[in-house]
Each structure stands twice: as structure tokens, then as C-alpha cells.
Design a protein around this motif. Structure first.
Motif, PDB file in Angstrom:
ATOM      1  N   SER A  70       3.614 -12.124  -7.689  1.00  0.00           N
ATOM      2  CA  SER A  70       4.897 -12.703  -8.128  1.00  0.00           C
ATOM      3  C   SER A  70       4.907 -12.915  -9.637  1.00  0.00           C
ATOM      4  CB  SER A  70       5.176 -13.999  -7.386  1.00  0.00           C
ATOM      5  OG  SER A  70       4.233 -14.977  -7.747  1.00  0.00           O
ATOM      6  N   SER A  71       3.745 -13.134 -10.255  1.00  0.00           N
ATOM      7  CA  SER A  71       3.703 -13.337 -11.706  1.00  0.00           C
ATOM      8  C   SER A  71       4.019 -12.056 -12.479  1.00  0.00           C
ATOM      9  CB  SER A  71       2.338 -13.892 -12.130  1.00  0.00           C
ATOM     10  OG  SER A  71       1.339 -12.911 -11.979  1.00  0.00           O
ATOM     11  N   TRP A  72       3.926 -10.894 -11.841  1.00  0.00           N
ATOM     12  CA  TRP A  72       4.243  -9.617 -12.508  1.00  0.00           C
ATOM     13  C   TRP A  72       5.653  -9.143 -12.191  1.00  0.00           C
ATOM     14  CZ3 TRP A  72      -0.702  -7.854  -9.831  1.00  0.00           C
ATOM     15  CH2 TRP A  72      -1.814  -8.318 -10.525  1.00  0.00           C
ATOM     16  N   ASN A  73       6.416  -9.955 -11.488  1.00  0.00           N
ATOM     17  CA  ASN A  73       7.789  -9.594 -11.114  1.00  0.00           C
ATOM     18  C   ASN A  73       7.855  -8.303 -10.297  1.00  0.00           C
ATOM     19  OD1 ASN A  73       8.841 -11.841 -12.421  1.00  0.00           O
ATOM     20  ND2 ASN A  73       8.904 -10.748 -14.373  1.00  0.00           N
ATOM     21  N   LEU A  74       6.897  -8.127  -9.411  1.00  0.00           N
ATOM     22  CA  LEU A  74       6.968  -6.990  -8.488  1.00  0.00           C
ATOM     23  C   LEU A  74       7.952  -7.374  -7.393  1.00  0.00           C
ATOM     24  CD1 LEU A  74       3.219  -5.966  -8.006  1.00  0.00           C
ATOM     25  CD2 LEU A  74       4.942  -4.852  -9.410  1.00  0.00           C
ATOM     26  N   ASP A  75       9.026  -6.656  -7.309  1.00  0.00           N
ATOM     27  CA  ASP A  75      10.071  -6.975  -6.334  1.00  0.00           C
ATOM     28  C   ASP A  75       9.812  -6.243  -5.020  1.00  0.00           C
ATOM     29  OD1 ASP A  75      12.315  -8.238  -5.425  1.00  0.00           O
ATOM     30  OD2 ASP A  75      13.675  -6.664  -6.119  1.00  0.00           O
ATOM     31  N   VAL A  76       8.579  -6.387  -4.513  1.00  0.00           N
ATOM     32  CA  VAL A  76       8.201  -5.731  -3.258  1.00  0.00           C
ATOM     33  C   VAL A  76       7.397  -6.709  -2.417  1.00  0.00           C
ATOM     34  CG1 VAL A  76       8.229  -3.367  -4.118  1.00  0.00           C
ATOM     35  CG2 VAL A  76       6.165  -4.715  -4.348  1.00  0.00           C
ATOM     36  N   GLU A  77       7.271  -6.369  -1.160  1.00  0.00           N
ATOM     37  CA  GLU A  77       6.527  -7.210  -0.230  1.00  0.00           C
ATOM     38  C   GLU A  77       5.056  -6.791  -0.174  1.00  0.00           C
ATOM     39  OE1 GLU A  77       7.507  -9.862   1.771  1.00  0.00           O
ATOM     40  OE2 GLU A  77       9.298  -9.790   0.523  1.00  0.00           O
ATOM     41  N   TYR A  78       4.181  -7.777  -0.107  1.00  0.00           N
ATOM     42  CA  TYR A  78       2.746  -7.558   0.083  1.00  0.00           C
ATOM     43  C   TYR A  78       2.523  -6.957   1.472  1.00  0.00           C
ATOM     44  CZ  TYR A  78      -1.970  -8.980   1.489  1.00  0.00           C
ATOM     45  OH  TYR A  78      -3.242  -9.007   1.985  1.00  0.00           O
ATOM     46  N   ASP A  79       1.627  -5.972   1.561  1.00  0.00           N
ATOM     47  CA  ASP A  79       1.304  -5.360   2.849  1.00  0.00           C
ATOM     48  C   ASP A  79      -0.121  -5.722   3.272  1.00  0.00           C
ATOM     49  OD1 ASP A  79       1.505  -3.794   5.134  1.00  0.00           O
ATOM     50  OD2 ASP A  79       0.862  -1.989   4.103  1.00  0.00           O
ATOM     51  N   SER A  80      -1.106  -5.352   2.457  1.00  0.00           N
ATOM     52  CA  SER A  80      -2.504  -5.643   2.801  1.00  0.00           C
ATOM     53  C   SER A  80      -3.358  -5.474   1.544  1.00  0.00           C
ATOM     54  CB  SER A  80      -2.997  -4.711   3.911  1.00  0.00           C
ATOM     55  OG  SER A  80      -2.987  -3.371   3.464  1.00  0.00           O
ATOM     56  N   HIS A  81      -4.641  -5.828   1.677  1.00  0.00           N
ATOM     57  CA  HIS A  81      -5.557  -5.632   0.551  1.00  0.00           C
ATOM     58  C   HIS A  81      -6.980  -5.437   1.070  1.00  0.00           C
ATOM     59  CE1 HIS A  81      -6.312  -9.942   1.218  1.00  0.00           C
ATOM     60  NE2 HIS A  81      -7.460  -9.752   0.588  1.00  0.00           N
ATOM     61  N   ARG A  82      -7.843  -4.983   0.146  1.00  0.00           N
ATOM     62  CA  ARG A  82      -9.266  -4.851   0.466  1.00  0.00           C
ATOM     63  C   ARG A  82     -10.063  -5.040  -0.817  1.00  0.00           C
ATOM     64  NH1 ARG A  82      -9.039   1.423   0.384  1.00  0.00           N
ATOM     65  NH2 ARG A  82     -10.072   1.734  -1.602  1.00  0.00           N
ATOM     66  N   ILE A  83     -11.313  -5.470  -0.642  1.00  0.00           N
ATOM     67  CA  ILE A  83     -12.226  -5.624  -1.773  1.00  0.00           C
ATOM     68  C   ILE A  83     -13.478  -4.817  -1.460  1.00  0.00           C
ATOM     69  CG2 ILE A  83     -13.662  -7.232  -3.071  1.00  0.00           C
ATOM     70  CD1 ILE A  83     -11.552  -9.378  -2.549  1.00  0.00           C
ATOM     71  N   ARG A  84     -13.850  -3.948  -2.419  1.00  0.00           N
ATOM     72  CA  ARG A  84     -15.075  -3.146  -2.304  1.00  0.00           C
ATOM     73  C   ARG A  84     -15.750  -3.101  -3.669  1.00  0.00           C
ATOM     74  NH1 ARG A  84     -12.978   2.221   0.524  1.00  0.00           N
ATOM     75  NH2 ARG A  84     -12.553   1.375   2.559  1.00  0.00           N
ATOM     76  N   ASP A  85     -16.996  -3.474  -3.720  1.00  0.00           N
ATOM     77  CA  ASP A  85     -17.787  -3.364  -4.952  1.00  0.00           C
ATOM     78  C   ASP A  85     -17.043  -3.896  -6.182  1.00  0.00           C
ATOM     79  OD1 ASP A  85     -19.794  -2.074  -3.451  1.00  0.00           O
ATOM     80  OD2 ASP A  85     -18.839  -0.127  -3.767  1.00  0.00           O
ATOM     81  N   ASN A  86     -16.593  -5.121  -6.130  1.00  0.00           N
ATOM     82  CA  ASN A  86     -15.864  -5.751  -7.235  1.00  0.00           C
ATOM     83  C   ASN A  86     -14.574  -5.032  -7.616  1.00  0.00           C
ATOM     84  OD1 ASN A  86     -17.311  -8.091  -7.688  1.00  0.00           O
ATOM     85  ND2 ASN A  86     -18.855  -7.012  -8.897  1.00  0.00           N
ATOM     86  N   GLU A  87     -14.027  -4.272  -6.716  1.00  0.00           N
ATOM     87  CA  GLU A  87     -12.734  -3.612  -6.928  1.00  0.00           C
ATOM     88  C   GLU A  87     -11.752  -4.146  -5.885  1.00  0.00           C
ATOM     89  OE1 GLU A  87     -11.678  -1.191  -9.159  1.00  0.00           O
ATOM     90  OE2 GLU A  87     -13.586  -1.436 -10.217  1.00  0.00           O
ATOM     91  N   LEU A  88     -10.615  -4.608  -6.358  1.00  0.00           N
ATOM     92  CA  LEU A  88      -9.564  -5.094  -5.481  1.00  0.00           C
ATOM     93  C   LEU A  88      -8.484  -4.028  -5.397  1.00  0.00           C
ATOM     94  CD1 LEU A  88      -7.950  -7.357  -3.958  1.00  0.00           C
ATOM     95  CD2 LEU A  88      -7.073  -8.027  -6.208  1.00  0.00           C
ATOM     96  N   ARG A  89      -8.057  -3.700  -4.196  1.00  0.00           N
ATOM     97  CA  ARG A  89      -6.922  -2.792  -3.989  1.00  0.00           C
ATOM     98  C   ARG A  89      -5.914  -3.530  -3.126  1.00  0.00           C
ATOM     99  NH1 ARG A  89      -6.397   3.539  -2.924  1.00  0.00           N
ATOM    100  NH2 ARG A  89      -6.422   3.399  -5.177  1.00  0.00           N
ATOM    101  N   VAL A  90      -4.674  -3.613  -3.641  1.00  0.00           N
ATOM    102  CA  VAL A  90      -3.594  -4.284  -2.931  1.00  0.00           C
ATOM    103  C   VAL A  90      -2.516  -3.256  -2.626  1.00  0.00           C
ATOM    104  CG1 VAL A  90      -1.897  -6.140  -2.966  1.00  0.00           C
ATOM    105  CG2 VAL A  90      -4.070  -6.420  -4.194  1.00  0.00           C
ATOM    106  N   TYR A  91      -2.078  -3.225  -1.380  1.00  0.00           N
ATOM    107  CA  TYR A  91      -1.011  -2.323  -0.948  1.00  0.00           C
ATOM    108  C   TYR A  91       0.274  -3.129  -0.785  1.00  0.00           C
ATOM    109  CZ  TYR A  91      -4.929   0.699   0.249  1.00  0.00           C
ATOM    110  OH  TYR A  91      -6.063   1.458   0.199  1.00  0.00           O
TER     111      TYR A  91
END
Length: 184
Positions: A70-91
Motif C-alpha cells: 500500500s505504501s507504493w500505491n499499487l492499486d492491485v490485490e495481494y495474491d501470495s508470496h514466498r521467501i527463498r534464500d533471502n529473496e522475497l517474491r510477492v504475487y
């Protein structure tokens, strides 16, 4: 209509020519999806900086992800996320993805689209829709008909299946088995 291998081979191949071409292209592309993936090409990127919490366990919470989004003004809905080896991926919905390094907090938001036509043929190749699975099974049977009728189109001379074709067919069957043994 008289049953002849040449006629059946030709007509079944004519019927499935579009699907043969679509599956061939999408199969080749799927084999090389690490280099180019037309189902998700990036058309816009935006660099972002995460403010990482002192409690590293808080990063793996949906609440934290929604707050940073929300702080980046992404006007989309969160779906899911994962963390691997200090890398965050948010869908997110609408094919938007955030990749962020959890040691530095630096990230990139990618806005993705499908490549027209190629993206859709890849969808056909990967879909699990029940109707499409049945249609693909019928297509598989059609491919078997094309293969078996093609083996017996030439019935006289030195290029028949009985004299020469069986050797090539055997090599064609053995080759994938060798690859499976060596690389699986």
C-alpha cells in the motif's frame, strides 16, 4: 469412402494441423522458458525500497506484505508470496510481481503481460481445463493414427517400414529412453 493409410493419414493430419503447429511452438518455447517466457513478459518495472522490520519473522506475514504494497500505491490485490534464500517474491493480481532482496531491502515491481498468440498457445499447452484435457486426449489418439498410418503409406520398394522404417522408428524410441536414463 475406402480406408487407405494415405487417405486417413492425410485427413487426420489436415484436421489437427493447427493444434500440431500450436503445440509444437509452445512446446519449444516451454523448453526454453528460462530465456524467454511469452506468458509473462515485463512491459514496465519500478524500483522500490523495503523498510525491513527488526523482527525478521514479521517479513513472512501477509500483514507486512500488504503494508509495504500500500505504501507504493499499487492499486492491485495481494495474491501470495514466498521467501527463498533471502529473496522475497510477492504475487499480485493483474500479473504484477515484486522481487526483493531481504538483506538490502531493494526490490523491483514488474508489470507483466502475455505475448499475443504465443502466450495463448502456451496456455493451451499447460491448461488443466477438463474439456481441454479430453480434447488433448483425442488429439493424442489422432497423433497415434497419424504415426501408425504413416508407417504403412509406402508398401513397396526399399523405403517401406518393413525394410527400412522400423530401424528409424526403433532409434526414435531408444533415444528418449537413453536421455531419461542419463539425465533423470
Amino acid at each position: 469412402m475406402k480406408w487407405e493409410n494415405r487417405t486417413v493419414h492425410r485427413d487426420v493430419a489436415y484436421f489437427y494441423i493447427g493444434l500440431i503447429i500450436a503445440f509444437s511452438f509452445s512446446g519449444i518455447i516451454l523448453n526454453h522458458r528460462q530465456d524467454w517466457y511469452p506468458m509473462d513478459y515485463t512491459y514496465e518495472t519500478k524500483e522500490v525500497q523495503l523498510e525491513l522490520p527488526s523482527d525478521k519473522n514479521a517479513i513472512d506475514s501477509e500483514k507486512f506484505i500488504k503494508e509495504i504494497s500500500s505504501s507504493w500505491n499499487l492499486d492491485v490485490e495481494y495474491d501470495s508470496h514466498r521467501i527463498r534464500d533471502n529473496e522475497l517474491r510477492v504475487y499480485y493480481d493483474d500479473n504484477i510481481v515484486l522481487d526483493a532482496d531481504l538483506t538490502t531491502g531493494k526490490g523491483i515491481v514488474e508489470y507483466k503481460r502475455k505475448t499475443p498468440i504465443l502466450g495463448q498457445t502456451m496456455f493451451l499447452h499447460k491448461t488443466t481445463n477438463k474439456f481441454w484435457i479430453w480434447y488433448s486426449d483425442v488429439f493424442g489418439i489422432g497423433m497415434l493414427v497419424i504415426a501408425f498410418t504413416g508407417m504403412f503409406i509406402i508398401t513397396k520398394g526399399k523405403n517401406t517400414f518393413k525394410r527400412r522404417g522400423w530401424k528409424l522408428a526403433l532409434i526414435g524410441l531408444i533415444f528418449p529412453v537413453i536421455i531419461l536414463i542419463l539425465f533423470s
